[in-house]
Write an enzyme that holds these catalytic residues in place. Structure first.
Site, PDB file in Angstrom:
ATOM      1  N   ASN A 147      31.706  49.332  43.694  1.00  0.00           N
ATOM      2  CA  ASN A 147      30.325  49.843  43.539  1.00  0.00           C
ATOM      3  C   ASN A 147      29.769  50.433  44.836  1.00  0.00           C
ATOM      4  O   ASN A 147      28.572  50.456  45.058  1.00  0.00           O
ATOM      5  CB  ASN A 147      29.407  48.771  42.929  1.00  0.00           C
ATOM      6  CG  ASN A 147      29.230  47.560  43.826  1.00  0.00           C
ATOM      7  OD1 ASN A 147      29.940  47.406  44.813  1.00  0.00           O
ATOM      8  ND2 ASN A 147      28.287  46.705  43.489  1.00  0.00           N
TER       9      ASN A 147
ATOM     10  N   HIS B 257      27.114  47.685  49.588  1.00  0.00           N
ATOM     11  CA  HIS B 257      26.498  46.359  49.511  1.00  0.00           C
ATOM     12  C   HIS B 257      25.257  46.401  50.397  1.00  0.00           C
ATOM     13  O   HIS B 257      25.281  47.035  51.446  1.00  0.00           O
ATOM     14  CB  HIS B 257      27.442  45.269  50.046  1.00  0.00           C
ATOM     15  CG  HIS B 257      26.707  44.001  50.409  1.00  0.00           C
ATOM     16  ND1 HIS B 257      26.433  43.034  49.471  1.00  0.00           N
ATOM     17  CD2 HIS B 257      26.136  43.598  51.575  1.00  0.00           C
ATOM     18  CE1 HIS B 257      25.735  42.065  50.072  1.00  0.00           C
ATOM     19  NE2 HIS B 257      25.544  42.383  51.341  1.00  0.00           N
TER      20      HIS B 257
ATOM     21  N   TYR C  59      30.593  36.510  51.493  1.00  0.00           N
ATOM     22  CA  TYR C  59      30.367  36.306  50.060  1.00  0.00           C
ATOM     23  C   TYR C  59      30.442  34.826  49.666  1.00  0.00           C
ATOM     24  O   TYR C  59      30.758  34.517  48.521  1.00  0.00           O
ATOM     25  CB  TYR C  59      31.377  37.111  49.249  1.00  0.00           C
ATOM     26  CG  TYR C  59      31.055  38.594  49.147  1.00  0.00           C
ATOM     27  CD1 TYR C  59      29.833  39.033  48.645  1.00  0.00           C
ATOM     28  CD2 TYR C  59      31.985  39.560  49.537  1.00  0.00           C
ATOM     29  CE1 TYR C  59      29.540  40.384  48.530  1.00  0.00           C
ATOM     30  CE2 TYR C  59      31.702  40.915  49.426  1.00  0.00           C
ATOM     31  CZ  TYR C  59      30.482  41.321  48.916  1.00  0.00           C
ATOM     32  OH  TYR C  59      30.197  42.658  48.800  1.00  0.00           O
TER      33      TYR C  59
ATOM     34  N   LYS D 149      31.673  50.370  51.092  1.00  0.00           N
ATOM     35  CA  LYS D 149      32.909  49.702  50.663  1.00  0.00           C
ATOM     36  C   LYS D 149      34.100  50.680  50.653  1.00  0.00           C
ATOM     37  O   LYS D 149      33.905  51.899  50.764  1.00  0.00           O
ATOM     38  CB  LYS D 149      32.679  49.083  49.277  1.00  0.00           C
ATOM     39  CG  LYS D 149      31.578  48.011  49.281  1.00  0.00           C
ATOM     40  CD  LYS D 149      31.488  47.310  47.926  1.00  0.00           C
ATOM     41  CE  LYS D 149      30.370  46.278  47.925  1.00  0.00           C
ATOM     42  NZ  LYS D 149      30.329  45.507  46.661  1.00  0.00           N
TER      43      LYS D 149
ATOM     44  N   GLU E  55      23.913  37.824  57.380  1.00  0.00           N
ATOM     45  CA  GLU E  55      25.010  38.785  57.290  1.00  0.00           C
ATOM     46  C   GLU E  55      25.193  39.567  58.599  1.00  0.00           C
ATOM     47  O   GLU E  55      26.323  39.816  59.034  1.00  0.00           O
ATOM     48  CB  GLU E  55      24.771  39.720  56.091  1.00  0.00           C
ATOM     49  CG  GLU E  55      24.862  38.959  54.771  1.00  0.00           C
ATOM     50  CD  GLU E  55      24.421  39.745  53.550  1.00  0.00           C
ATOM     51  OE1 GLU E  55      24.097  40.940  53.662  1.00  0.00           O
ATOM     52  OE2 GLU E  55      24.408  39.142  52.444  1.00  0.00           O
TER      53      GLU E  55
HETATM   54  P1  CMP Z   1      27.608  43.221  46.114  1.00  0.00           P
HETATM   55  O1  CMP Z   1      26.207  43.728  46.129  1.00  0.00           O
HETATM   56  O2  CMP Z   1      28.490  43.540  47.252  1.00  0.00           O
HETATM   57  O3  CMP Z   1      27.565  41.621  45.941  1.00  0.00           O
HETATM   58  C1  CMP Z   1      28.580  40.896  45.286  1.00  0.00           C
HETATM   59  C2  CMP Z   1      29.582  41.782  44.649  1.00  0.00           C
HETATM   60  O4  CMP Z   1      30.378  41.177  43.664  1.00  0.00           O
HETATM   61  C3  CMP Z   1      28.859  42.884  43.893  1.00  0.00           C
HETATM   62  O5  CMP Z   1      28.301  43.789  44.799  1.00  0.00           O
HETATM   63  C4  CMP Z   1      29.947  43.430  43.001  1.00  0.00           C
HETATM   64  O6  CMP Z   1      30.729  44.426  43.642  1.00  0.00           O
HETATM   65  C5  CMP Z   1      30.825  42.213  42.779  1.00  0.00           C
HETATM   66  N1  CMP Z   1      30.714  41.707  41.418  1.00  0.00           N
HETATM   67  C6  CMP Z   1      29.635  41.182  40.832  1.00  0.00           C
HETATM   68  N2  CMP Z   1      29.929  40.804  39.564  1.00  0.00           N
HETATM   69  C7  CMP Z   1      31.226  41.092  39.369  1.00  0.00           C
HETATM   70  C8  CMP Z   1      32.117  40.949  38.280  1.00  0.00           C
HETATM   71  N3  CMP Z   1      31.710  40.408  37.119  1.00  0.00           N
HETATM   72  N4  CMP Z   1      33.373  41.374  38.433  1.00  0.00           N
HETATM   73  C9  CMP Z   1      33.784  41.911  39.606  1.00  0.00           C
HETATM   74  N5  CMP Z   1      33.000  42.077  40.692  1.00  0.00           N
HETATM   75  C10 CMP Z   1      31.717  41.689  40.566  1.00  0.00           C
END
Ligand code: CMP
Length: 132
Positions: free
Chosen positions: A112, A115, A49, A9, A126
């Site tokens: 984070n 993904h 998503y 990311k 995906e």
């Molecule tokens: P990812 O594994 O990319 O899949 C969905 C993403 O949504 C997740 O990682 C997080 O980065 C994001 N995400 C999940 N929960 C929240 C939240 N409560 N607030 C903001 N982002 C979120």
């Protein structure tokens, strides 16, 4: 042999973590089958998503993923889906296991760093979205 889909990311790219993240996958026996650095467009991120479209954080997620360059990759190896998820650690970095990529590098739930597909079906879907 499985294939899974990974995104490094914007926070990972911005903080020069591409090499370290790729090294972590490669030293654990995963092979890079395909890889590209791109600036994602809104429609692709929304398709990726789609399961989160009703969530309160959906717009934030789309804005974030389109805020800067990302690296998309296909990793292959035995049990690739589960092994890459284990290497990444829990979605929330505060809950991620010691020495996982998210424990080491993630900034927050939204930033984070990586993904990865959560199942073989998601991986196929995906990979089809990003590498068409
Ligand atoms: P990812 O594994 O990319 O899949 C969905 C993403 O949504 C997740 O990682 C997080 O980065 C994001 N995400 C999940 N929960 C929240 C939240 N409560 N607030 C903001 N982002 C979120």
């Amino acid at each position: 042999m499985e294939k899974t889909f990974v995104i490094i990311k914007p926070d990972g790219v911005k903080r020069h973590l591409i090499g370290q993240i790729l090294h972590e996958y490669e030293r654990n026996g995963l092979e890079i089958a395909d890889m590209k650095m791109i600036h994602a467009d809104v429609d692709t991120v929304k398709a990726h998503y789609a399961e989160h479209v009703e969530k309160p954080f959906f717009q934030e997620l789309v804005d974030y993923l389109t805020s800067g360059p990302i690296v998309i990759l296909v990793l292959q190896g035995e049990d690739a889906v589960a092994r890459v998820r284990a290497l990444n650690g829990a979605t929330n970095p505060e809950e991620a296991g010691v020495n996982t990529i998210r424990a080491l590098y993630a900034v927050s739930l939204s930033e984070n760093t990586v993904h990865a597909s959560d199942s073989l079906e998601s991986a196929e879907r995906e990979i089809g979205i990003w590498f068409n």
